[in-house]
Scaffold this active site. Structure first.
Site, mmCIF file in Angstrom:
data_model
loop_
_atom_site.group_PDB
_atom_site.id
_atom_site.type_symbol
_atom_site.label_atom_id
_atom_site.label_comp_id
_atom_site.label_asym_id
_atom_site.label_seq_id
_atom_site.Cartn_x
_atom_site.Cartn_y
_atom_site.Cartn_z
ATOM 1 N N GLY A 31 2.574 -12.023 14.709
ATOM 2 C CA GLY A 31 4.010 -12.105 15.002
ATOM 3 C C GLY A 31 4.645 -13.384 14.483
ATOM 4 O O GLY A 31 5.791 -13.678 14.785
ATOM 5 N N GLY A 60 5.428 -13.997 11.471
ATOM 6 C CA GLY A 60 6.266 -13.736 10.293
ATOM 7 C C GLY A 60 5.562 -14.034 8.988
ATOM 8 O O GLY A 60 6.198 -14.189 7.957
ATOM 9 N N LEU A 61 4.229 -14.110 9.051
ATOM 10 C CA LEU A 61 3.485 -14.493 7.846
ATOM 11 C C LEU A 61 2.603 -13.360 7.331
ATOM 12 O O LEU A 61 1.636 -13.593 6.605
ATOM 13 C CB LEU A 61 2.647 -15.748 8.125
ATOM 14 C CG LEU A 61 3.452 -16.970 8.583
ATOM 15 C CD1 LEU A 61 2.531 -18.119 8.974
ATOM 16 C CD2 LEU A 61 4.423 -17.434 7.496
ATOM 17 N N GLY A 62 2.938 -12.139 7.714
ATOM 18 C CA GLY A 62 2.235 -10.985 7.151
ATOM 19 C C GLY A 62 0.895 -10.675 7.800
ATOM 20 O O GLY A 62 0.024 -10.086 7.159
ATOM 21 N N SER A 85 0.148 -8.413 9.932
ATOM 22 C CA SER A 85 -0.176 -6.982 10.039
ATOM 23 C C SER A 85 -0.664 -6.439 8.700
ATOM 24 O O SER A 85 -1.682 -5.744 8.639
ATOM 25 C CB SER A 85 1.003 -6.178 10.594
ATOM 26 O OG SER A 85 2.023 -6.046 9.642
ATOM 27 N N ASP A 120 4.803 -6.931 1.288
ATOM 28 C CA ASP A 120 3.701 -7.617 1.987
ATOM 29 C C ASP A 120 2.339 -7.062 1.549
ATOM 30 O O ASP A 120 1.436 -7.843 1.219
ATOM 31 C CB ASP A 120 3.862 -7.501 3.513
ATOM 32 C CG ASP A 120 4.999 -8.369 4.051
ATOM 33 O OD1 ASP A 120 5.791 -8.887 3.234
ATOM 34 O OD2 ASP A 120 5.105 -8.530 5.285
#
Ligand code: MEV
Length: 323
Positions: free
Chosen positions: A109, A111-113, A115, A157
């Protein structure tokens, strides 16, 4: 297909978006960098038909029958991971239970990819149990995995976490364009985590509504994003870091107009600029997550954010890899 081994480990890098987030979904170009922080996935074949996942303190199990019947209705956080494992195994015509352990250098979570990197590393590890899928297959499966989490993914991403390095990414009617960009090894960024975890899917949906309600305004924003990104490619080529910095700030202002920034992110960007950064902006979907900044005096910047989760990120030329 024949199983060659009973366990495997793989990793994929996290990423920052330097330019063009959100508009990349609407066929505008973006610039992304893989960074020297990774997600690692260990898998072990089980003797039963159960998937078990461990991510930090979370432990969950699901039977393969249950996943087949779930019709991809998510009730749990781990479901996309289970479905990705299941879909990847199906590529090898295999039904196996797996123990899956996911470890990330940076919290989920942020924001750095995380997932996309988790999915890409998981797919790489599973494919290593049989024989290796090529990068294009892993990229395609990672896009499918991202779609489970946020339907309207641009593919940016998955592209950067599988390929690594610094890329220009553009979605087109005729397919995706991924162009590796040359960069200087001295190029590094400060990444500051806002402490606010957020959902990319919600932010992407908010932007979609804004586009539907104000198509003309959105088109103007999208064209500006494209113009900024193309100028940034020139600035990177000529190592004009002052220019690159001012383009980053313009990009942040554009994302503010799009409604995906907030006071916390704006304050972090201001702090960076007041402490000698040449440029700073939110990175990724916004709403929380992280900002990136860069300048000649990284020590001063690190010091300005000493009460935050902050680190210096350099570009990692390597994408997915078997460990
Ligand atoms: C998320 O890292 C980047 C977005 O542009 C979404 C996407 O490209 O799929 C917000």
């Amino acid at each position: 297909m024949r199983l060659l081994k009973a366990s495997s480990s793989a990793s994929a890098p996290l990423k920052v978006i330097l330019f063009g987030e959100h508009f990349v979904i609407y066929n505008k170009p973006a610039i992304l960098a893989a960074i020297n922080k990774r997600v690692y996935v260990d898998i072990n074949v089980r003797s039963d038909a159960i998937f078990a996942i461990r991510v930090s303190d979370l432990y969950e199990e699901a039977s393969i029958n249950h996943i087949e019947e779930s019709k991809h209705q998510f009730t749990r956080l781990s479901q996309p991971i289970f479905i990705t494992a299941y879909n990847t195994l199906r590529r090898f015509h295999s039904v196996l239970g797996l123990d899956i352990k996911i470890m990330s250098d940076i919290p989920f979570g942020s924001g750095l990819g995380t997932s996309a990197a988790s999915s890409a590393a998981l797919i790489t590890a599973i494919s290593d149990l049989f024989n290796t899928l090529n990068k294009d297959d892993i990229f395609a499966l990672t896009i499918e995995a991202e779609k489970l989490i946020h339907y309207n993914t641009s593919g940016a991403d998955p592209a950067i976490v599988t390929n690594g390095g610094l890329i220009m990414f553009k979605r087109r009617e005729e397919g995706m364009l991924i162009i590796p960009l040359i960069y200087s090894t001295e190029l590094s960024f400060i990444v500051v985590y806002s402490g606010i975890s957020r959902s990319t899917a919600n932010l992407v949906n908010n932007v979609k509504s804004l586009r539907e309600n104000n198509p003309i305004m959105f088109e103007r924003f999208a064209n500006t994003s494209e113009e900024i990104t193309l100028k940034a490619i020139e600035a990177l080529k000529s190592k004009d870091y002052e220019k690159l910095g001012s383009l980053m700030l313009r990009n942040h202002e554009l994302l503010q107009s799009l409604g995906v920034s907030n006071d916390t992110l704006d304050k972090l960007v201001d702090t960076a600029i007041n402490n000698g950064a040449l440029g700073a902006k939110l990175t990724g979907a916004g709403g929380g997550g992280s900002i990136i900044a860069f300048g000649y005096d990284s020590k001063r910047l690190l010091n300005a954010f000493k009460d935050h989760h902050v680190f210096i990120a350099s570009i990692d030329k390597e994408g997915i890899r078997v460990e």
